[in-house]
Design a protein around this motif. Sequence first.
Motif, PDB file in Angstrom:
ATOM      1  N   THR A   1     -14.669  10.725   8.181  1.00 23.55           N
ATOM      2  CA  THR A   1     -14.981   9.323   7.883  1.00 23.55           C
ATOM      3  C   THR A   1     -13.714   8.598   7.442  1.00 23.55           C
ATOM      4  N   TYR A   2     -13.758   7.278   7.548  1.00 22.64           N
ATOM      5  CA  TYR A   2     -12.636   6.436   7.105  1.00 22.64           C
ATOM      6  C   TYR A   2     -13.238   5.339   6.236  1.00 22.64           C
ATOM      7  N   PRO A   3     -12.606   4.995   5.102  1.00 21.06           N
ATOM      8  CA  PRO A   3     -13.211   4.007   4.193  1.00 21.06           C
ATOM      9  C   PRO A   3     -13.487   2.669   4.884  1.00 21.06           C
ATOM     10  N   GLU A   4     -14.755   2.292   4.905  1.00 22.45           N
ATOM     11  CA  GLU A   4     -15.150   1.048   5.576  1.00 22.45           C
ATOM     12  C   GLU A   4     -14.477  -0.162   4.926  1.00 22.45           C
ATOM     13  N   TRP A   5     -14.360  -0.124   3.598  1.00 21.53           N
ATOM     14  CA  TRP A   5     -13.761  -1.263   2.894  1.00 21.53           C
ATOM     15  C   TRP A   5     -12.306  -1.489   3.307  1.00 21.53           C
ATOM     16  N   ARG A   6     -11.620  -0.373   3.603  1.00 17.78           N
ATOM     17  CA  ARG A   6     -10.206  -0.508   3.998  1.00 17.78           C
ATOM     18  C   ARG A   6     -10.097  -1.156   5.383  1.00 17.78           C
TER      19      ARG A   6
ATOM     20  N   ASN B   1       0.856  -1.187   0.000  1.00 17.79           N
ATOM     21  CA  ASN B   1       0.000   0.000   0.000  1.00 17.79           C
ATOM     22  C   ASN B   1       0.890   1.235   0.000  1.00 17.79           C
TER      23      ASN B   1
ATOM     24  N   LYS C   1      -4.359  16.846   0.274  1.00 22.13           N
ATOM     25  CA  LYS C   1      -5.704  16.518   0.765  1.00 22.13           C
ATOM     26  C   LYS C   1      -6.050  17.379   1.982  1.00 22.13           C
TER      27      LYS C   1
ATOM     28  N   GLU D   1     -10.857  -4.805   5.001  1.00 20.65           N
ATOM     29  CA  GLU D   1      -9.727  -5.490   4.380  1.00 20.65           C
ATOM     30  C   GLU D   1      -8.672  -5.846   5.440  1.00 20.65           C
TER      31      GLU D   1
ATOM     32  N   ALA E   1     -14.251  15.183   4.509  1.00 19.24           N
ATOM     33  CA  ALA E   1     -13.299  14.130   4.114  1.00 19.24           C
ATOM     34  C   ALA E   1     -12.516  13.594   5.311  1.00 19.24           C
TER      35      ALA E   1
ATOM     36  N   ALA F   1     -12.498   3.309  13.150  1.00 25.09           N
ATOM     37  CA  ALA F   1     -12.709   2.311  12.094  1.00 25.09           C
ATOM     38  C   ALA F   1     -11.764   1.121  12.224  1.00 25.09           C
TER      39      ALA F   1
END
Length: 410
Positions: free
Chosen positions: A79-84, A58, A68, A87, A76, A127
Amino acid sequence: MSEFQKNLEKYAELAVKVGVNIQKGQTLVVNATLDAAELVRLVVKSAYETGAQNVIVNWNDDVVSRTKYELAPDEAFTTYPEWRAKEQEALVEQGAAFMAIVSSSPDLLKGINPERISNFQKAAGTALAKYRQAVQSDKVSWTVIAAPSPAWAAKVFPDAPSDKQVSLLWDAIFKSVRVDTDNPVAAWKKHDETLHEKVSYLNEKRYKKLHYTAPGTDLTIELPKDHIWVGAGSVNENGFEFMANMPTEEVFTVPYRTGVNGTVASTKPLSYGGNIIDRFSITFENGRIVDYKAEEGEEVLKRLIETDEGSHYLGEVALVPYNSPISQSNVLFYNTLFDENASNHLAIGSAYAFCIEGGKKMSPEELKENGLNESITHVDFMIGSEEMDIDGITADGKSEPVFRNGNWAF
């Protein structure tokens, strides 16, 4: 092959074979910035040669990260990407090993609104709670190592010519992880044994409290009844050894959550959230932080302490002698991976479950019942110096020297 190239290959092999101790058929996850590309490629090669089935890399880029924080909308950072997160949890369940290669400038986010940094730390911490719990209970093998970036090297060696700064930092890193020895893997095994001598002594003593005194510091830390001191190597749930931090010079345990009283002064700058916090002190009452001040980065320190309820308490107590190699190098790395191994330190936030008898099998509720702190953060800060004395206080109130003038007293 140049001397540098030889050392880089030895470093990659050390990280794979001693750091995460990769096993045949295992997956290795590497998190790194683009500045570490040359090292990452050698790590990938060594991992496959050692028997890894898959290596996932990664990549991050400091310029992209900074951009960013400067330009993205406020949402932005909440939140934190749920998919990450899912994973990471799936990789833990598969028994993957995790390697982080840190390179970022300590000043990466200087001037950025601290609220944005704080919001992202909270979102990511929440998360990744399950992943962090797996790491902090040694379910999986993990290691943190470092590679220079030009910006970080310039911070560490500001007076050196700019074309020499990166190589100077590489040399300092190689020395700190014993890569400059003929056989680094054997050197680490010996180092591991040396640290375990101190661990054994402290575990036999079963001190009830530690009392720290130094300029600006008068602090008492109670230890849980069944605390365990650990140092250097750890063992994952499958019985394989790994080295969580390279370098490491510390032996550490957990404090009793509500048993910390007094004031402690920092002795080195803390790099946190892309900012520097320096010349600060923290006061505790019954474990909780009740006052703090900093000459630099006070707002960042405030937001760290206010991350959640658990970030008002300590989660780690670590002992490192002043005469340790990193301390004696007189290099201030502005990076906790190194600076914490040059100094006694404490950590704000979550405690390591493996530092209490049976802790690896305990639920979060059981850990709390046994006096361990829970938080979505864990941040070490340095408090040691050659002027620090530490006394161990036994259950019957007897006081014994543990540190004198910054070094082991036994």
